[in-house]
Design a protein around this motif. Sequence first.
Motif, PDB file in Angstrom:
ATOM      1  N   GLY A 197       0.827  -1.183   0.000  1.00 35.66           N
ATOM      2  CA  GLY A 197       0.000   0.000   0.000  1.00 35.66           C
ATOM      3  C   GLY A 197       0.870   1.246   0.000  1.00 35.66           C
ATOM      4  N   THR A 198       0.289   2.360   0.411  1.00 34.61           N
ATOM      5  CA  THR A 198       1.006   3.634   0.361  1.00 34.61           C
ATOM      6  C   THR A 198       2.260   3.625   1.227  1.00 34.61           C
ATOM      7  OG1 THR A 198      -1.071   4.810  -0.045  1.00 34.61           O
ATOM      8  CG2 THR A 198       0.783   6.110   0.768  1.00 34.61           C
ATOM      9  N   LEU A 199       2.162   3.094   2.456  1.00 39.51           N
ATOM     10  CA  LEU A 199       3.309   3.102   3.364  1.00 39.51           C
ATOM     11  C   LEU A 199       4.448   2.231   2.825  1.00 39.51           C
ATOM     12  CD1 LEU A 199       1.567   2.937   6.859  1.00 39.51           C
ATOM     13  CD2 LEU A 199       2.565   4.922   5.713  1.00 39.51           C
ATOM     14  N   GLU A 200       4.105   1.059   2.290  1.00 38.15           N
ATOM     15  CA  GLU A 200       5.139   0.166   1.752  1.00 38.15           C
ATOM     16  C   GLU A 200       5.836   0.798   0.552  1.00 38.15           C
ATOM     17  OE1 GLU A 200       2.357  -2.205   4.150  1.00 38.15           O
ATOM     18  OE2 GLU A 200       2.073  -0.777   2.492  1.00 38.15           O
ATOM     19  N   ARG A 201       5.069   1.487  -0.264  1.00 37.81           N
ATOM     20  CA  ARG A 201       5.666   2.130  -1.432  1.00 37.81           C
ATOM     21  C   ARG A 201       6.568   3.291  -1.014  1.00 37.81           C
ATOM     22  NH1 ARG A 201       1.764   2.200  -6.648  1.00 37.81           N
ATOM     23  NH2 ARG A 201       1.104   0.036  -6.587  1.00 37.81           N
ATOM     24  N   GLN A 202       6.124   4.040  -0.041  1.00 40.01           N
ATOM     25  CA  GLN A 202       6.945   5.148   0.429  1.00 40.01           C
ATOM     26  C   GLN A 202       8.257   4.645   1.015  1.00 40.01           C
ATOM     27  OE1 GLN A 202       4.382   7.241   3.158  1.00 40.01           O
ATOM     28  NE2 GLN A 202       3.403   8.461   1.540  1.00 40.01           N
ATOM     29  N   ALA A 203       8.180   3.537   1.775  1.00 41.00           N
ATOM     30  CA  ALA A 203       9.395   2.983   2.384  1.00 41.00           C
ATOM     31  C   ALA A 203      10.350   2.476   1.314  1.00 41.00           C
ATOM     32  CB  ALA A 203       9.017   1.854   3.339  1.00 41.00           C
ATOM     33  N   ALA A 204       9.823   1.795   0.298  1.00 43.73           N
ATOM     34  CA  ALA A 204      10.672   1.280  -0.781  1.00 43.73           C
ATOM     35  C   ALA A 204      11.303   2.422  -1.560  1.00 43.73           C
ATOM     36  CB  ALA A 204       9.855   0.385  -1.705  1.00 43.73           C
ATOM     37  N   ARG A 205      10.525   3.460  -1.843  1.00 47.68           N
ATOM     38  CA  ARG A 205      11.058   4.604  -2.586  1.00 47.68           C
ATOM     39  C   ARG A 205      12.136   5.309  -1.765  1.00 47.68           C
ATOM     40  NH1 ARG A 205      10.262  10.123  -3.445  1.00 47.68           N
ATOM     41  NH2 ARG A 205      10.577  10.737  -5.641  1.00 47.68           N
ATOM     42  N   SER A 206      11.918   5.451  -0.466  1.00 49.67           N
ATOM     43  CA  SER A 206      12.917   6.097   0.395  1.00 49.67           C
ATOM     44  C   SER A 206      14.234   5.323   0.387  1.00 49.67           C
ATOM     45  CB  SER A 206      12.383   6.212   1.824  1.00 49.67           C
ATOM     46  OG  SER A 206      11.261   7.057   1.877  1.00 49.67           O
ATOM     47  N   PRO A 243      -1.561   3.747  -5.060  1.00 55.02           N
ATOM     48  CA  PRO A 243      -1.869   2.332  -5.210  1.00 55.02           C
ATOM     49  C   PRO A 243      -3.352   2.045  -5.359  1.00 55.02           C
ATOM     50  CG  PRO A 243      -1.240   2.816  -2.944  1.00 55.02           C
ATOM     51  CD  PRO A 243      -0.961   4.040  -3.752  1.00 55.02           C
ATOM     52  N   SER A 244      -4.211   2.961  -4.937  1.00 52.22           N
ATOM     53  CA  SER A 244      -5.646   2.709  -5.047  1.00 52.22           C
ATOM     54  C   SER A 244      -6.114   2.690  -6.483  1.00 52.22           C
ATOM     55  CB  SER A 244      -6.418   3.783  -4.266  1.00 52.22           C
ATOM     56  OG  SER A 244      -6.237   5.057  -4.858  1.00 52.22           O
ATOM     57  N   THR A 245      -5.303   3.226  -7.398  1.00 54.66           N
ATOM     58  CA  THR A 245      -5.682   3.235  -8.812  1.00 54.66           C
ATOM     59  C   THR A 245      -5.079   2.080  -9.572  1.00 54.66           C
ATOM     60  OG1 THR A 245      -3.793   4.611  -9.448  1.00 54.66           O
ATOM     61  CG2 THR A 245      -5.806   5.749  -8.779  1.00 54.66           C
ATOM     62  N   ASP A 246      -4.292   1.263  -8.877  1.00 59.34           N
ATOM     63  CA  ASP A 246      -3.627   0.144  -9.534  1.00 59.34           C
ATOM     64  C   ASP A 246      -4.636  -0.935  -9.891  1.00 59.34           C
ATOM     65  OD1 ASP A 246      -1.310   1.426  -9.239  1.00 59.34           O
ATOM     66  OD2 ASP A 246      -0.462   0.116  -7.698  1.00 59.34           O
ATOM     67  N   ARG A 247      -4.219  -1.725 -10.865  1.00 64.32           N
ATOM     68  CA  ARG A 247      -4.975  -2.932 -11.178  1.00 64.32           C
ATOM     69  C   ARG A 247      -4.401  -4.034 -10.308  1.00 64.32           C
ATOM     70  NH1 ARG A 247      -5.528  -5.303 -17.316  1.00 64.32           N
ATOM     71  NH2 ARG A 247      -7.195  -6.782 -16.914  1.00 64.32           N
ATOM     72  N   ARG A 248      -5.106  -4.385  -9.266  1.00 64.55           N
ATOM     73  CA  ARG A 248      -4.587  -5.306  -8.267  1.00 64.55           C
ATOM     74  C   ARG A 248      -4.582  -6.739  -8.784  1.00 64.55           C
ATOM     75  NH1 ARG A 248      -1.675  -2.803  -5.109  1.00 64.55           N
ATOM     76  NH2 ARG A 248      -1.955  -4.369  -3.492  1.00 64.55           N
TER      77      ARG A 248
END
Length: 251
Positions: A197-206, A243-248
């Motif tokens: 989700g948003t937190l996981e993506r932010q952590a990976a990007r950081s 991530p809410s706009t992703d095709r899950r």
Amino acid sequence: MELHRNRGALVLPLVCVLGGAALLLFARDGAVLHRIVGGGGVLLGGVVLAGLLRPFRFAIGADGLTVRLPKLRRLIRWPEIDALALDQPPAEQGRPASPRLLLVPAPGVDLGLPATGHHPRDGRAAVELLDLDRVREKPAEIAAALTRHGGDRFVDVLGLRQAAFDTSDFTVGLRGYQPDRVDALIRRGQDALVWGGTLERQAARSEIERTRAEGLPVAGRGYNTTQVDAALARLSGALTGDPSTDRRPTT
């Protein structure tokens, strides 16, 4: 679908056996080093050849997985399987690892094999059932058969990572970025795109941005630095999306 052994894997151990035998045959009297090297080549190549020539069968069908491996010979029926995943372990000593088929047995099922892996999505203990470098069929073909017969038990992690963020094979040359470090960084970003989700993506990007700022370690032989820098920049950009706009994934 019947899988077939990859005979190309026999070439290197066969060369070891033949080369070692030649050294033993033509070694002069007193050439102790030649005899040691020749004997080692014959022994090592012979052990590997013996393992590769053991009886092998692996079939994917409506009833389950028909397996004939050194330590497992049976039909594993679909109700005995809780989950299957096609994944690739992290690089080992700078060399890419081969894709593996991981199996999580259903509760109460004992296949008689140690659980040496983990399901990539939820970390459950899993059996490494098949090394895909040992068979001729491509991972995409195997994934299609497992999807057809295994249903929602199976998840193609390789395909999901590639669909989330596809990178071409990096060129390997002198003085490039250390491959295992690059692979781990890209895998972290791909997994965040697929599962996170948003937190996981932010952590990976950081982590990616911090590593880019600090500089990746350089190896004697490594990935082309220009290619890696461009790929990491694209991956960092992909991780900024919502991530809410992703095709899950459906599996």
